[in-house]
Scaffold this active site. Structure first.
Site, PDB file in Angstrom:
ATOM      1  N   MET A  12     -39.061  75.010 -37.281  1.00 29.50           N
ATOM      2  CA  MET A  12     -39.246  75.879 -36.121  1.00 29.50           C
ATOM      3  C   MET A  12     -40.435  76.590 -36.114  1.00 29.50           C
ATOM      4  O   MET A  12     -41.066  76.795 -35.401  1.00 29.50           O
ATOM      5  CB  MET A  12     -38.063  76.281 -35.684  1.00 29.50           C
ATOM      6  CG  MET A  12     -37.097  75.727 -34.686  1.00 29.50           C
ATOM      7  SD  MET A  12     -38.010  74.963 -33.385  1.00 29.50           S
ATOM      8  CE  MET A  12     -38.565  76.708 -32.572  1.00 29.50           C
ATOM      9  N   THR A  76     -29.211  81.087 -35.137  1.00 29.22           N
ATOM     10  CA  THR A  76     -28.011  80.679 -34.797  1.00 29.22           C
ATOM     11  C   THR A  76     -26.820  80.774 -35.791  1.00 29.22           C
ATOM     12  O   THR A  76     -27.021  81.168 -37.107  1.00 29.22           O
ATOM     13  CB  THR A  76     -27.641  79.026 -34.398  1.00 29.22           C
ATOM     14  OG1 THR A  76     -28.096  78.378 -35.407  1.00 29.22           O
ATOM     15  CG2 THR A  76     -28.613  78.937 -33.266  1.00 29.22           C
ATOM     16  N   ASN A 100     -29.744  79.587 -27.703  1.00 28.60           N
ATOM     17  CA  ASN A 100     -30.668  78.478 -27.551  1.00 28.60           C
ATOM     18  C   ASN A 100     -32.058  79.156 -26.547  1.00 28.60           C
ATOM     19  O   ASN A 100     -31.560  79.570 -25.607  1.00 28.60           O
ATOM     20  CB  ASN A 100     -29.957  77.462 -26.834  1.00 28.60           C
ATOM     21  CG  ASN A 100     -30.643  76.099 -26.539  1.00 28.60           C
ATOM     22  OD1 ASN A 100     -32.013  76.239 -26.150  1.00 28.60           O
ATOM     23  ND2 ASN A 100     -30.345  75.070 -27.281  1.00 28.60           N
ATOM     24  N   MET A 101     -33.156  78.777 -26.885  1.00 28.91           N
ATOM     25  CA  MET A 101     -34.128  79.257 -26.267  1.00 28.91           C
ATOM     26  C   MET A 101     -34.607  78.110 -24.951  1.00 28.91           C
ATOM     27  O   MET A 101     -35.729  78.575 -24.309  1.00 28.91           O
ATOM     28  CB  MET A 101     -35.295  79.370 -26.936  1.00 28.91           C
ATOM     29  CG  MET A 101     -35.284  80.654 -27.910  1.00 28.91           C
ATOM     30  SD  MET A 101     -35.337  82.167 -27.097  1.00 28.91           S
ATOM     31  CE  MET A 101     -34.637  83.221 -28.486  1.00 28.91           C
ATOM     32  N   HIS A 131     -25.896  66.703 -32.835  1.00 22.96           N
ATOM     33  CA  HIS A 131     -27.362  67.082 -33.456  1.00 22.96           C
ATOM     34  C   HIS A 131     -27.641  66.372 -34.787  1.00 22.96           C
ATOM     35  O   HIS A 131     -26.794  65.564 -35.224  1.00 22.96           O
ATOM     36  CB  HIS A 131     -27.175  68.756 -34.045  1.00 22.96           C
ATOM     37  CG  HIS A 131     -27.252  69.570 -32.792  1.00 22.96           C
ATOM     38  ND1 HIS A 131     -26.374  70.204 -32.202  1.00 22.96           N
ATOM     39  CD2 HIS A 131     -28.115  70.291 -32.415  1.00 22.96           C
ATOM     40  CE1 HIS A 131     -26.751  71.160 -31.255  1.00 22.96           C
ATOM     41  NE2 HIS A 131     -27.960  71.224 -31.384  1.00 22.96           N
ATOM     42  N   LYS A 135     -27.982  69.614 -39.507  1.00 14.00           N
ATOM     43  CA  LYS A 135     -27.329  70.915 -38.730  1.00 14.00           C
ATOM     44  C   LYS A 135     -26.324  71.443 -39.689  1.00 14.00           C
ATOM     45  O   LYS A 135     -25.338  70.954 -39.857  1.00 14.00           O
ATOM     46  CB  LYS A 135     -26.907  70.695 -37.493  1.00 14.00           C
ATOM     47  CG  LYS A 135     -26.506  71.612 -36.497  1.00 14.00           C
ATOM     48  CD  LYS A 135     -27.550  72.621 -36.041  1.00 14.00           C
ATOM     49  CE  LYS A 135     -27.079  73.303 -35.054  1.00 14.00           C
ATOM     50  NZ  LYS A 135     -28.066  74.668 -34.835  1.00 14.00           N
ATOM     51  N   THR A 142     -25.061  76.873 -29.633  1.00 10.83           N
ATOM     52  CA  THR A 142     -25.398  76.451 -28.157  1.00 10.83           C
ATOM     53  C   THR A 142     -23.965  76.086 -27.606  1.00 10.83           C
ATOM     54  O   THR A 142     -23.487  76.588 -26.649  1.00 10.83           O
ATOM     55  CB  THR A 142     -26.457  75.335 -27.835  1.00 10.83           C
ATOM     56  OG1 THR A 142     -27.662  75.964 -28.383  1.00 10.83           O
ATOM     57  CG2 THR A 142     -26.457  75.150 -26.604  1.00 10.83           C
TER      58      THR A 142
END
Length: 236
Positions: A12, A76, A100-101, A131, A135, A142
């Protein structure tokens, strides 16, 4: 606007750096990875975007409070105690904290809260999420946020993450899949006798999380100290 990125060597983080460098209204102020001295970054940036790990996020929140730098947190897996520490830091600087964006996911949360409020306790609620196989947290942040939205709308509810035995009234149940390279899929199903309602979201491109974080950074840059969410950013 000068934007810094923590965890900038991660998946990310690298995506955020590319998106920031391509934006006309942002300059990349620098990045840090786990173990780096973060204080210089917070002194040089107007806003810092944090996609790291919970322990590092708390350190970054304290640095933001000390320097007065606005902070966007997309990490998260924070515990309740860690969320309280973020809230404490937000008394001294502006912080956007969201599980969550994604714009779409935050719209989904608003719809789930409204549906739970309107439908009431007669409808069973189950949350199903998928996911990628790397993860770490399960259920995802989320999915938990969707459950909190349902519980807020309904005015109560017990989270059930380990299905064993019959369903109890008011339960908000979770089911989880992990596999492949799935970016993120979430469905919230409301069950009644003879009918069901499914509200869902599927993410197919990680860029949407970076774009949401950048939208939050633009919004929070001139805000007073406080703890904000993507609902505030999106005026939901």
């Amino acid at each position: 606007m000068r934007v810094g990125v923590t965890g900038f060597k991660g998946r990310m983080g690298q995506l955020l750096v590319r998106e920031i460098e391509a934006a006309n209204d942002m300059n990349f102020a620098g990045g840090i990875d786990i173990g780096d001295d973060a204080s210089i970054l917070f002194d040089n940036a107007d806003v810092v975007i944090d996609f790291s790990v919970p322990d590092a996020t708390i350190t970054h929140a304290r640095l933001a409070a000390h320097s007065g730098t606005a902070l966007v947190i997309g990490t998260t897996g924070l515990s309740e105690k860690q969320e309280q520490q973020v809230a404490e830091a937000a008394t001294k600087t502006a912080i956007v904290y969201a599980a969550n964006m994604s714009v779409g996911v935050n719209m989904l949360m608003a719809l789930v809260e409204q549906a739970a409020k309107r439908l009431g306790n007669d409808w069973d609620i189950e949350i199903f999420e998928t996911h990628h196989n790397q993860k770490i947290d399960s259920p995802s942040g989320t999915a938990l946020a969707l459950g909190k939205a349902a519980r807020k709308g309904r005015g109560g509810g017990n989270f059930v993450t380990d299905r064993n035995g019959k369903r109890n009234e008011g339960d908000i149940g979770y089911a989880v899949q992990r596999g492949g390279d799935v970016v993120g899929e979430h469905d919230v199903t409301f069950f009644s006798q003879g009918e069901r309602i499914v509200l869902g979201h599927k993410a197919t491109d990680r860029r949407l999380f970076a774009q949401g974080a950048m939208r939050a950074a633009r919004w929070v840059n001139d805000k007073a100290p406080g703890l904000y969410s993507m609902k505030d950013v999106l005026d939901l």
